[in-house]
Write an enzyme that holds these catalytic residues in place. Structure first.
Site, PDB file in Angstrom:
ATOM      1  N   GLY A   5       0.806  -1.218   0.000  1.00 55.80           N
ATOM      2  CA  GLY A   5       0.000   0.000   0.000  1.00 55.80           C
ATOM      3  C   GLY A   5       0.839   1.269   0.000  1.00 55.80           C
TER       4      GLY A   5
ATOM      5  CG  PHE B 138       4.047  -8.729  11.659  1.00 57.07           C
ATOM      6  CD1 PHE B 138       5.027  -9.688  11.830  1.00 57.07           C
ATOM      7  CD2 PHE B 138       3.057  -8.611  12.622  1.00 57.07           C
ATOM      8  CE1 PHE B 138       5.024 -10.517  12.930  1.00 57.07           C
ATOM      9  CE2 PHE B 138       3.048  -9.436  13.735  1.00 57.07           C
ATOM     10  CZ  PHE B 138       4.033 -10.389  13.890  1.00 57.07           C
TER      11      PHE B 138
ATOM     12  CG  ASP C  33       4.321  -6.603  16.902  1.00 54.84           C
ATOM     13  OD1 ASP C  33       3.870  -5.637  16.244  1.00 54.84           O
ATOM     14  OD2 ASP C  33       3.837  -6.974  18.000  1.00 54.84           O
ATOM     15  CB  ALA C  34       6.065  -2.116  13.547  1.00 53.79           C
TER      16      ALA C  34
ATOM     17  CE1 TYR D  93     -10.171   8.807   1.791  1.00 53.41           C
ATOM     18  CE2 TYR D  93     -11.854   7.869   3.216  1.00 53.41           C
ATOM     19  CZ  TYR D  93     -11.481   8.415   1.999  1.00 53.41           C
ATOM     20  OH  TYR D  93     -12.415   8.598   1.005  1.00 53.41           O
TER      21      TYR D  93
ATOM     22  CE1 TYR E   9     -10.879   4.735   7.259  1.00 48.16           C
ATOM     23  CE2 TYR E   9     -10.713   6.932   8.198  1.00 48.16           C
ATOM     24  CZ  TYR E   9     -10.124   5.755   7.799  1.00 48.16           C
ATOM     25  OH  TYR E   9      -8.766   5.597   7.962  1.00 48.16           O
TER      26      TYR E   9
ATOM     27  CE  LYS F 281      -6.163   6.411   9.855  1.00 48.33           C
ATOM     28  NZ  LYS F 281      -4.762   5.974   9.749  1.00 48.33           N
TER      29      LYS F 281
ATOM     30  CB  VAL G  64      -7.769  -1.043  -4.129  1.00 55.61           C
ATOM     31  CG1 VAL G  64      -8.158  -2.451  -3.705  1.00 55.61           C
ATOM     32  CG2 VAL G  64      -8.858  -0.407  -4.971  1.00 55.61           C
TER      33      VAL G  64
END
Ligand code: NAD
Length: 396
Positions: free
Chosen positions: A53, A75, A112-113, A226, A236, A245, A275
């Protein structure tokens, strides 16, 4: 093994090694053809969530547009002899090989961040290989986060706040426009979503990097968000994800304050709907995206992931950029998506769209094509009937 797409709901459980490489290569080609971006402050870059992405596109633009060294964290699931890895595993390998060919430093840490162990590993790598970082891109999207202090496993929910919601959506597999009922989130579900997708982990990262003295003077950090429009707000921006967010906005201000000692900045960038693995899991969004893509393609102003991120770097992150900020200090990259001519048309089509006219009013085919490409399927120059080694010959 011969690898074909195996789709389960909104995920594809296989990924094509050669197709993922083609996906990375195509994005690199786009960036190289678009021309170099003034390097300025983008020399040593850390990308958290680098394998797919917007994070992958950011890493590609940083490296191939700005000539930056990149350290990535993601990950992944490893492959087996008869099982493909996650697409991100192939993307990381393809990216590293291309960076190596171009003489650019690129290293990826898989794990794992959200953990303090990964922060320590990143800091050790920066010290050993890179010196100091001048851009940190925070592009993690995950359904779960194990809190590094409490050990608690938080799970995010994608729900409206409080009241239940009855809303139009699409079954992407069947190409059917449907109505869905979504339960309202409990307070606990909202808090958990904020714990997973909010700003605390970004703050932990920047605190650790500051404390370790591995950030350069003038260091920038950017996290992606977003906002969208009234069509998607109920699920959202006005839902659990929106609360997370908003917490990212809070964290941005707190981090920005701390970075002042280095004349650095922290900003949230509001990006366009595209997407991705993360966005395809959100109800309503695929229908909105299908209409949006059709309208933007008709108007000739559609941007895909790589062109959108290229514009972010070229116009907002390169040195000396005139920033396009909103009243909350966010970088607004969604200006084309939100343009009056785009939104008026998407909103006109929204009440009209149904299963029969979805192809005329929306671009479900374009949505499905982009979805398959995430997993390395649908590239013209890839032979999908050929045998491939899912391990790429590596010991796993
Ligand atoms: P994505 O699913 O394509 O990528 C997520 C990345 O996070 C992957 O590299 C994955 O490996 C990594 N990741 C997840 N959990 C991890 C963990 N525990 N440790 C290490 N790495 C982990 O997601 P995306 O759509 O590119 O989203 C990235 C950001 O962009 C998110 O903040 C999202 O809200 C934002 N955004 C997305 C859209 C959209 O339409 N997709 C629009 C605007 C903003």
């Amino acid at each position: 093994m011969i690898v074909k797409p195996r789709i389960r709901g909104f995920i594809c459980t296989t990924a094509h090694p050669t197709g993922c490489e083609a996906n990375v290569r195509n994005q690199i080609d786009y960036v190289q053809q678009a021309g170099a971006i003034s390097q300025g402050q983008v020399k040593n870059v850390l990308v958290l969530g680098c394998s797919g992405g917007y994070g992958l596109a950011s890493r590609i633009v940083a490296a191939f547009g700005c000539g930056a060294n990149t350290l990535g964290v993601s990950f992944e699931k490893l492959p087996g002899q008869k099982k493909t890895a996650t697409a991100g595993w192939y993307n990381n390998i393809a990216f590293e090989a291309a960076a190596d060919d171009a003489g650019l430093y690129a290293k990826t840490l898989d794990g794992d961040a959200f953990s303090d162990e990964m922060r320590a590993q990143v800091i050790d790598t920066i010290r050993a290989d890179m010196g100091k970082i001048d851009l940190v891109v925070y592009s993690l999207a995950s359904p779960v986060r194990q809190h590094p202090h409490t050990g608690h496993l938080h799970r995010s929910s994608i729900k409206p706040l409080g009241q239940a919601l009855h809303i139009k959506s699409v079954n992407v597999d069947k190409g059917e426009v449907i109505e869905v009922d979504l339960e309202g989130a409990t307070e606990q579900e909202t808090a958990d979503t904020v714990a997973v997708m909010g700003g605390e982990d970004w703050e932990f990262w920047m605190d650790a990097l500051l404390q370790a003295d591995v950030l350069a003077q003038g260091c920038q950090t950017v996290a992606y968000t977003y906002i969208g429009t009234k069509l998607t707000w109920p699920i959202y921006w006005e839902g659990t994800l929106g609360q997370a967010k908003l917490d990212l906005d809070r964290a941005s201000k707190a981090i920005d304050h701390k970075l002042r000692a280095l004349q650095g900045t922290a900003r949230v960038a509001v990006l366009k709907a595209i997407v991705s693995q993360a966005s395809s899991a959100i109800p309503v969004v695929p229908l909105y995206v299908a209409l949006l893509f059709k309208v933007m393609k008709e108007l000739g102003n559609h941007e895909d992931i790589i062109s959108h991120i290229h514009r972010l770097f070229a116009t907002q992150l390169a040195s000396g950029s005139a920033l396009r900020l909103d009243e909350d200090g966010r970088i607004r990259m969604d200006n084309i998506e939100l343009a009056e001519e785009v939104q008026a048309e998407v909103q006109r089509r929204w009440p009209l769209v149904n299963t029969d006219n979805l192809d005329q009013l929306g671009d479900l085919a374009g949505y499905q094509e982009d979805f398959l490409k995430i997993f390395g399927f649908g590239f013209a120059d890839v032979d999908y009937d050929a045998e491939v080694d899912p391990t790429l010959g590596r010991l796993v």
